[in-house]
Design a protein around this motif. Sequence first.
Motif, mmCIF file in Angstrom:
data_model
loop_
_atom_site.group_PDB
_atom_site.id
_atom_site.type_symbol
_atom_site.label_atom_id
_atom_site.label_comp_id
_atom_site.label_asym_id
_atom_site.label_seq_id
_atom_site.Cartn_x
_atom_site.Cartn_y
_atom_site.Cartn_z
ATOM 1 N N ALA A 1 0.814 -1.302 -0.089
ATOM 2 C CA ALA A 1 0.161 -0.008 -0.045
ATOM 3 C C ALA A 1 0.826 1.274 0.022
ATOM 4 O O ALA A 1 0.477 2.257 -0.924
ATOM 5 N N TRP A 2 2.096 1.225 0.857
ATOM 6 C CA TRP A 2 2.485 2.662 0.913
ATOM 7 C C TRP A 2 3.164 2.905 -0.382
ATOM 8 O O TRP A 2 3.243 4.012 -0.930
ATOM 9 N N LEU A 3 3.829 1.916 -0.838
ATOM 10 C CA LEU A 3 4.795 2.173 -2.085
ATOM 11 C C LEU A 3 3.614 2.422 -3.325
ATOM 12 O O LEU A 3 4.102 3.314 -4.049
ATOM 13 N N GLY A 4 2.714 1.688 -3.448
ATOM 14 C CA GLY A 4 1.709 1.832 -4.557
ATOM 15 C C GLY A 4 1.294 3.364 -4.342
ATOM 16 O O GLY A 4 0.851 4.316 -5.358
ATOM 17 N N ARG A 5 0.761 3.983 -2.971
ATOM 18 C CA ARG A 5 0.464 5.226 -2.881
ATOM 19 C C ARG A 5 1.421 6.362 -3.067
ATOM 20 O O ARG A 5 1.017 7.263 -4.147
ATOM 21 N N SER A 6 2.708 5.985 -2.955
ATOM 22 C CA SER A 6 3.427 7.142 -3.042
ATOM 23 C C SER A 6 3.848 7.205 -4.525
ATOM 24 O O SER A 6 4.126 8.301 -5.484
ATOM 25 N N VAL A 7 4.138 6.002 -5.498
ATOM 26 C CA VAL A 7 4.240 5.931 -6.999
ATOM 27 C C VAL A 7 2.949 6.617 -7.431
ATOM 28 O O VAL A 7 3.238 7.429 -8.448
ATOM 29 N N GLY A 8 1.774 6.531 -6.930
ATOM 30 C CA GLY A 8 0.833 6.855 -7.608
ATOM 31 C C GLY A 8 0.667 8.543 -7.285
ATOM 32 O O GLY A 8 0.443 9.308 -8.411
ATOM 33 N N SER A 9 1.019 8.995 -6.167
ATOM 34 C CA SER A 9 1.219 10.447 -6.112
ATOM 35 C C SER A 9 2.135 11.089 -6.973
ATOM 36 O O SER A 9 2.077 12.088 -7.541
ATOM 37 N N ALA A 10 3.519 10.393 -6.983
ATOM 38 C CA ALA A 10 4.373 10.892 -7.809
ATOM 39 C C ALA A 10 3.860 11.067 -9.502
ATOM 40 O O ALA A 10 4.292 12.248 -10.089
ATOM 41 N N ILE A 11 3.198 10.085 -9.893
ATOM 42 C CA ILE A 11 2.918 9.964 -11.094
ATOM 43 C C ILE A 11 1.743 11.147 -11.385
ATOM 44 O O ILE A 11 1.790 11.786 -12.258
ATOM 45 N N GLU A 12 0.949 11.253 -10.381
ATOM 46 C CA GLU A 12 0.026 12.196 -10.566
ATOM 47 C C GLU A 12 0.542 13.620 -10.554
ATOM 48 O O GLU A 12 0.207 14.690 -11.553
ATOM 49 N N LEU A 13 1.592 13.953 -9.863
ATOM 50 C CA LEU A 13 2.146 15.125 -9.572
ATOM 51 C C LEU A 13 3.018 15.388 -10.854
ATOM 52 O O LEU A 13 2.960 16.753 -11.270
ATOM 53 N N LEU A 14 3.577 14.429 -11.627
ATOM 54 C CA LEU A 14 4.271 14.554 -12.787
ATOM 55 C C LEU A 14 3.191 14.756 -13.990
ATOM 56 O O LEU A 14 3.684 15.448 -15.049
ATOM 57 N N ALA A 15 1.942 14.264 -13.891
ATOM 58 C CA ALA A 15 1.014 14.656 -14.729
ATOM 59 C C ALA A 15 0.866 16.288 -14.864
ATOM 60 O O ALA A 15 0.190 16.555 -15.918
ATOM 61 N N GLY A 16 0.967 16.877 -13.932
ATOM 62 C CA GLY A 16 0.697 18.430 -13.691
ATOM 63 C C GLY A 16 2.017 19.070 -14.521
ATOM 64 O O GLY A 16 1.653 20.405 -14.560
ATOM 65 N N ILE A 17 3.210 18.627 -14.653
ATOM 66 C CA ILE A 17 4.242 19.415 -15.279
ATOM 67 C C ILE A 17 3.438 19.969 -16.505
ATOM 68 O O ILE A 17 3.133 19.446 -17.327
ATOM 69 N N PRO A 18 3.825 21.370 -16.622
ATOM 70 C CA PRO A 18 3.484 21.952 -18.013
ATOM 71 C C PRO A 18 3.991 21.250 -19.381
ATOM 72 O O PRO A 18 5.128 20.973 -19.394
ATOM 73 N N SER A 19 3.113 21.156 -20.305
ATOM 74 C CA SER A 19 3.556 20.408 -21.136
ATOM 75 C C SER A 19 4.666 21.068 -22.134
ATOM 76 O O SER A 19 5.423 20.471 -22.889
ATOM 77 N N ILE A 20 4.759 22.551 -22.166
ATOM 78 C CA ILE A 20 5.755 22.994 -22.816
ATOM 79 C C ILE A 20 7.144 22.519 -22.328
ATOM 80 O O ILE A 20 8.132 22.438 -22.989
ATOM 81 N N ILE A 21 7.338 22.130 -20.975
ATOM 82 C CA ILE A 21 8.544 21.430 -20.572
ATOM 83 C C ILE A 21 8.755 20.029 -21.222
ATOM 84 O O ILE A 21 9.910 19.737 -21.471
ATOM 85 N N PHE A 22 7.944 19.236 -21.474
ATOM 86 C CA PHE A 22 8.249 18.020 -22.257
ATOM 87 C C PHE A 22 8.443 18.478 -23.623
ATOM 88 O O PHE A 22 9.347 17.733 -24.128
ATOM 89 N N GLY A 23 7.951 19.522 -24.261
ATOM 90 C CA GLY A 23 8.692 19.891 -25.428
ATOM 91 C C GLY A 23 9.649 20.364 -25.555
ATOM 92 O O GLY A 23 10.697 19.973 -26.378
ATOM 93 N N MET A 24 10.350 21.151 -24.604
ATOM 94 C CA MET A 24 11.695 21.758 -24.511
ATOM 95 C C MET A 24 12.757 20.614 -24.214
ATOM 96 O O MET A 24 13.806 20.347 -24.828
ATOM 97 N N TRP A 25 12.051 19.711 -23.408
ATOM 98 C CA TRP A 25 13.119 18.552 -23.083
ATOM 99 C C TRP A 25 13.218 17.696 -24.356
ATOM 100 O O TRP A 25 14.388 17.014 -24.552
ATOM 101 N N GLY A 26 12.078 17.277 -25.102
ATOM 102 C CA GLY A 26 12.243 16.733 -26.213
ATOM 103 C C GLY A 26 13.066 17.084 -27.289
ATOM 104 O O GLY A 26 13.891 16.551 -27.830
ATOM 105 N N LEU A 27 13.233 18.558 -27.409
ATOM 106 C CA LEU A 27 13.957 19.274 -28.236
ATOM 107 C C LEU A 27 15.355 19.252 -28.088
ATOM 108 O O LEU A 27 16.339 18.901 -28.611
ATOM 109 N N PHE A 28 15.674 19.667 -26.618
ATOM 110 C CA PHE A 28 17.089 19.834 -26.260
ATOM 111 C C PHE A 28 17.779 18.300 -25.760
ATOM 112 O O PHE A 28 18.893 18.278 -26.021
ATOM 113 N N VAL A 29 16.938 17.629 -25.163
ATOM 114 C CA VAL A 29 17.518 16.315 -24.695
ATOM 115 C C VAL A 29 17.288 14.997 -25.489
ATOM 116 O O VAL A 29 18.372 14.377 -25.926
ATOM 117 N N PHE A 30 16.133 14.913 -25.717
ATOM 118 C CA PHE A 30 15.734 13.554 -26.186
ATOM 119 C C PHE A 30 15.976 13.368 -27.591
ATOM 120 O O PHE A 30 16.720 12.414 -28.278
#
Lengths: 319, 280
Positions: A106-135
């Motif tokens: 339960a504890w691990l599931g909850r923390s992985v779940g929260s981490a994923i939910e938080l990361l879902a909120g990262i502005p999409s422009i950052i995904f784009g920048m990361w895609g261009l400059f890093v990926f």
Amino acid sequence: MAANDCERKVAGLFPDRMFRHLTAGLAYFVLALLIAVALSLFLSGWDAFRSFGFGFFWSEAWDPVTNRFGALIPVVGTLVSSLIALVIAVPISFGVAMFISELAPAWLGRSVGSAIELLAGIPSIIFGMWGLFVFAPVFGGVEPWISHNLGDIPGLGVLFRGPPMGIGMLTAGIILAIMIIPFIAAIMRDVFLATPAILKESAYALGGTTWEVVRSVVLGYTRTAVTGGVFLGLGRALGETMAVTFVIGNAHDLHASLLEPGNSIAAVLANEFTEAFSPLYRSSLLALGFILFIITFIVLVLAKAMLWRLEKARGKVGL
Amino acid sequence: MTDLRFRRRFWNAFNLTMAVLATGFGLFWLLWILWTTLDAGFAALDLRLFTQDTPAPGSVGGLRNAFAGSLIMIGIAVLLGTPVGILAGTYLAEFAHGTRRAEVIRFFNDILLSAPSIVIGLFVYTVLVVPMGNFSAWAGAMSLAILLLPVVLRTTDEMLRLVPGTMREAALALGAPYWKMIFQVTYRAASFGILTGVLLAIARISGETAPLLFTALNNQFWSTNLDQPIANVPVVIFQFAMSPYADWQRLAWAGALIAALAVLALSITSRLIIKGRSFR
């Protein structure tokens, strides 16, 4: 006495009625807003629809100089990049959701779940920048390997032959996939957790393995809602702008190869709208926006319809 | 017999391993993106970010005008969108509870919630920018308000529905008018939930780029004139990141870091509020 009573009643009722009408008006305002969005885009795109007729939908043309426009390339690009995203994101999200809901303590599931939910909120422009400059630079090194090894598969090989530039349809699909994984995974997890424990316990009591329980009981019970969640993810991928614009290549060409740069509706809008000076050019872009709205509208209606039953049962799922 | 048992065990182990790997795989990319943002962002962070305006390529500068513009537009969007969202949500939960029309509005509100933000930007362009004749901070704020509204409506509706009916009945039995009951009983009971909704909505709009491209546009200079184009963090990030100048790209990463931290802080705060004061 009677008159006084009456007055008091009216005085008491009047604010009530006002308040009720106010809230009702604002609630219907939301409905009106949605209709206004569709209508205004259709009317602004009317110039393009009228000038090019139905040919607008399957014309490859996109030439601001001669004022000839068609929707085919951006529409295909939008659909293809979103499909690539789904092909990658759905199995991964399923694994994540299964891990969180069935495997992890339960504890691990909850923390992985929260981490994923938080990361879902990262502005999409950052995904784009990361895609261009890093990926993209990293992926540009992987692409020769892809075309070398997958380019010779009969039939499918043509998808993977192309210049190793790092940006293009496939890169856009991958970035979109990374972006919608948390989103789809969070919905799938909610859906899986809504499976009645007694069903799962019965299956375990009959000697089922965890996988068999997930496949036959959990997935069987939640199939419609899982599809609905996938459609919500698709709706998000179709309309995503910033994550795609950076890496899709913005080339107005139609290629069989996924390694070639392409374009999507959202990317065309983001890149060209403020530079479109001729009225027909602008109208064509707004018509593209209308097409995008209609496509996502259909996908979202299907998604909501599939999530409906479950939502009623639980009161909240998804975004 | 043993063959079947082996096969079942094998597939079980295989699929469970795949699930663990998928989780690792998913987290790997997301953490990589987060790490890149922190790394490149902190490298570019310095005090001038908040004291100087966006520079011309090759000269030093910061993002002061962009931060100000974003704050102004988000502020106006909250002022415009929150009351509408809360009141409309009140209608669904308090007046139209359990009716078909509430379901219909809820359904289409959810569609509006998930509609592509770039389409909302186009909408505001056609109804505000074209008639006004120029891009403006008003138009940007309006598109953000439209994005914020459905989130606030949805959470308000959900939170009010969690308030037990007995509390409403108690207030009404004492002779309170309906509106007074709503303001003094249900809003109070659900206040933390509604606040969470507003915070989540702010988190959502503070990273939105696409709708601002055709509404607020951008402004190289310091401006607080709401009738003129205004600088804002997302569009500046977009423009600077796409540029070939290294110092602009550095500023873009710094802006991205601040935007990401703001969004994370908002969502963590709203989580803590829910955890601390969950209303059941």
